[in-house]
Design an enzyme around this catalytic site. Structure first.
Site, PDB file in Angstrom:
ATOM      1  N   GLY A  12      33.184   5.500  10.807  1.00 21.94           N
ATOM      2  CA  GLY A  12      32.114   6.781   9.876  1.00 21.94           C
ATOM      3  C   GLY A  12      31.115   7.612  10.731  1.00 21.94           C
ATOM      4  CG  ASN A  14      33.087  12.633  11.415  1.00 18.28           C
ATOM      5  OD1 ASN A  14      33.138  14.376  12.505  1.00 18.28           O
ATOM      6  ND2 ASN A  14      34.146  12.665  12.104  1.00 18.28           N
ATOM      7  CB  ILE A  93      47.794  11.335  -0.094  1.00 20.84           C
ATOM      8  CG1 ILE A  93      48.096  10.967   1.602  1.00 20.84           C
ATOM      9  CG2 ILE A  93      48.435  12.471  -1.110  1.00 20.84           C
ATOM     10  CD1 ILE A  93      49.682  11.167   1.230  1.00 20.84           C
ATOM     11  CG  LEU A  94      42.054  13.743  -1.917  1.00 21.21           C
ATOM     12  CD1 LEU A  94      41.151  15.306  -1.825  1.00 21.21           C
ATOM     13  CD2 LEU A  94      40.984  12.294  -1.376  1.00 21.21           C
ATOM     14  CG  ASN A 108      39.855  17.254   5.960  1.00 19.86           C
ATOM     15  OD1 ASN A 108      39.480  15.478   5.949  1.00 19.86           O
ATOM     16  ND2 ASN A 108      41.177  17.586   6.668  1.00 19.86           N
ATOM     17  CG  HIS A 110      42.923  18.415  11.016  1.00 18.87           C
ATOM     18  ND1 HIS A 110      43.809  17.347  10.571  1.00 18.87           N
ATOM     19  CD2 HIS A 110      43.348  18.951  11.910  1.00 18.87           C
ATOM     20  CE1 HIS A 110      44.736  16.700  11.441  1.00 18.87           C
ATOM     21  NE2 HIS A 110      44.805  17.035  12.434  1.00 18.87           N
ATOM     22  CG  ASP A 151      45.804  18.642   8.316  1.00 11.60           C
ATOM     23  OD1 ASP A 151      44.381  18.132   7.124  1.00 11.60           O
ATOM     24  OD2 ASP A 151      46.241  17.735   8.433  1.00 11.60           O
ATOM     25  CB  ALA A 180      33.951  19.553  17.973  1.00  8.60           C
ATOM     26  CD  GLU A 181      36.442  14.751  14.682  1.00 13.67           C
ATOM     27  OE1 GLU A 181      35.742  14.205  13.893  1.00 13.67           O
ATOM     28  OE2 GLU A 181      37.590  14.466  15.725  1.00 13.67           O
TER      29      GLU A 181
END
Ligand code: GAR
Length: 199
Positions: A12, A14, A93-94, A108, A110, A151, A180-181
């Site tokens: 967690g 992010n 997987i949604l 999302n 990635h 993606d 980055a994220e």
């Protein structure tokens, strides 16, 4: 206020970047109304609790079939009435129905520069292992809308990060997160929330 539900599976970090962003004003016009994990032991749930955000575990282990799990997940999300769903390290997987219910309303993060190192089987550390194996000198992260593919949805933001000599997958993962994220995910949510305000 943009109502945001964050879906998580693990540490967690992010999610923490989003919590911090809302708190320090980098993410404007936004309220995180709930955090959902498929993994009841996820540290992300503790981060949500510490921040006073309602948190829920919806684990496939508690349901007899994938269909039942999918419906429980959708029901929980719908109860929270989100304007935006953020997948922050959500390794599920949604269900297609969820994607159809929220077109361009699910984003999302990635950990690569899509279209490199993405799609089925590329998640978490595996992405960085593949990048190192291929010998790329630049990698990064991408925030994108979620569509029915893996993606494949429209790209919102990307940020490049250098690969350095001596990198291990773990070192590279940490650098991609830090540089980055944790930057572009809060930025994307802020941009969506601000756009919403002027609509
Ligand atoms: C992050 O690196 C995120 O980009 C990645 O999982 C990690 C979760 O870390 N997501 C994917 O690989 C999705 N395909 P966190 O729980 O500390 O935010």
């Amino acid at each position: 206020m943009l109502r945001v539900v964050v879906c998580v599976s693990g540490g967690g970090t992010n999610l923490q970047a989003l919590i911090d962003g809302v708190k320090n004003g980098n993410i404007r016009n936004t309220e995180i109304t709930g955090v959902i994990s498929n993994n009841c032991g996820a540290y992300a749930l503790k981060r949500a609790e510490d921040a006073g955000i309602p948190s829920f575990c919806v684990s496939p282990k508690d349901y007899e079939s994938r269909i039942d799990f999918n419906e429980a997940l959708i029901a929980r999300i719908e109860e929270l009435k989100p304007d935006l769903i953020v997948l922050a390290g959500f390794l599920v997987i949604l269900p297609e129905r969820l994607i159809q219910l929220y077109p361009e309303r699910i984003i999302n993060i990635h950990p690569s520069l899509i279209p490199s190192f993405c799609g089925t089987g590329y998640y978490g550390l595996k992405v960085h292992e593949a990048a190192l194996e291929r010998g790329v000198k630049v990698t990064g992260a991408t925030v994108h809308f979620v569509d029915e593919g893996t993606d494949t949805g429209r790209i919102i933001l990307q940020k490049a990060v250098e690969v350095l000599p001596g990198d291990t997958p773990e070192l590279l993962q940490r650098r991609v997160m830090e540089q980055a994220e944790w930057v572009i995910l809060p930025q994307a949510v802020d941009e969506i929330a601000m756009n919403e305000m002027i609509k």
